[in-house]
Design an enzyme around this catalytic site. Sequence first.
Site, PDB file in Angstrom:
ATOM      1  N   CYS A 182     -44.753   2.052  45.200  1.00  0.00           N
ATOM      2  CA  CYS A 182     -45.905   2.947  45.346  1.00  0.00           C
ATOM      3  C   CYS A 182     -47.155   2.067  45.384  1.00  0.00           C
ATOM      4  O   CYS A 182     -47.069   0.894  45.741  1.00  0.00           O
ATOM      5  CB  CYS A 182     -45.952   4.012  44.248  1.00  0.00           C
ATOM      6  SG  CYS A 182     -46.377   3.415  42.596  1.00  0.00           S
ATOM      7  N   ASP A 225     -21.085  -2.404  47.895  1.00  0.00           N
ATOM      8  CA  ASP A 225     -20.648  -2.070  49.243  1.00  0.00           C
ATOM      9  C   ASP A 225     -20.969  -0.613  49.580  1.00  0.00           C
ATOM     10  O   ASP A 225     -21.344  -0.278  50.702  1.00  0.00           O
ATOM     11  CB  ASP A 225     -19.151  -2.319  49.413  1.00  0.00           C
ATOM     12  CG  ASP A 225     -18.787  -3.796  49.392  1.00  0.00           C
ATOM     13  OD1 ASP A 225     -19.683  -4.646  49.608  1.00  0.00           O
ATOM     14  OD2 ASP A 225     -17.595  -4.102  49.149  1.00  0.00           O
ATOM     15  N   ARG A 248     -45.651   6.631  40.175  1.00  0.00           N
ATOM     16  CA  ARG A 248     -44.525   7.099  40.987  1.00  0.00           C
ATOM     17  C   ARG A 248     -43.355   6.125  41.032  1.00  0.00           C
ATOM     18  O   ARG A 248     -42.214   6.516  40.768  1.00  0.00           O
ATOM     19  CB  ARG A 248     -45.005   7.410  42.415  1.00  0.00           C
ATOM     20  CG  ARG A 248     -45.937   8.605  42.468  1.00  0.00           C
ATOM     21  CD  ARG A 248     -46.544   8.787  43.845  1.00  0.00           C
ATOM     22  NE  ARG A 248     -47.497   7.705  44.119  1.00  0.00           N
ATOM     23  CZ  ARG A 248     -48.168   7.572  45.246  1.00  0.00           C
ATOM     24  NH1 ARG A 248     -47.966   8.435  46.230  1.00  0.00           N
ATOM     25  NH2 ARG A 248     -49.038   6.585  45.414  1.00  0.00           N
TER      26      ARG A 248
END
Length: 192
Positions: free
Chosen positions: A11, A134, A17
Amino acid sequence: MTSPARILTVCTGNICRSPFIERVLQAELDRAWGPGAVLVSSAGTGALVDEPMNAPALRVLEVAGYSATGFRARALTPALVAESDLVLTATRQHRGKVAQLHPRALRYTFALLDFADLVSDLPRDGYAAADPADHIRGLVQAAANRRGMRPPLPEEEADVADPYRREDSAFDAMSAQVLGALPLLSAAMGPA
């Protein structure tokens, strides 16, 4: 197991945030995969370096059941972006700033709410993996491939609103936006 997946949240000041998103997402991914399987951190494009989380943001984080223990704001750097597998920004404008710092990151950088929308109904058989790193990397690729294949969120729905130096209700609204996206993110990022 491969090295952990790295997620960076971004942010502006890195005190409202992005730390909120970081701490919520880290806790949920720790529950899903176990601590250390996916590492979530945050930074700001105009960070108030070494500052703790803003008090009203901390309030809504704790009300939601999460902790900011040990948090300190830090500046966004090209190295932080380059070492990430996924960058989630508070706004589309932040996404642009990330890409300016490290252009190759554009393929793995998304505004948080755009990413939640892209993965909301993504078939898991296209990316799911037993290894958490993965799995996250496959999800990022699948979401990137989906860009442009569906209408984007309307502009007014794409950004997590900036509550900094505003009334408590702005922090509540920011929290509601992030927590509203959390079930979609958790379902896509967590194991089957």
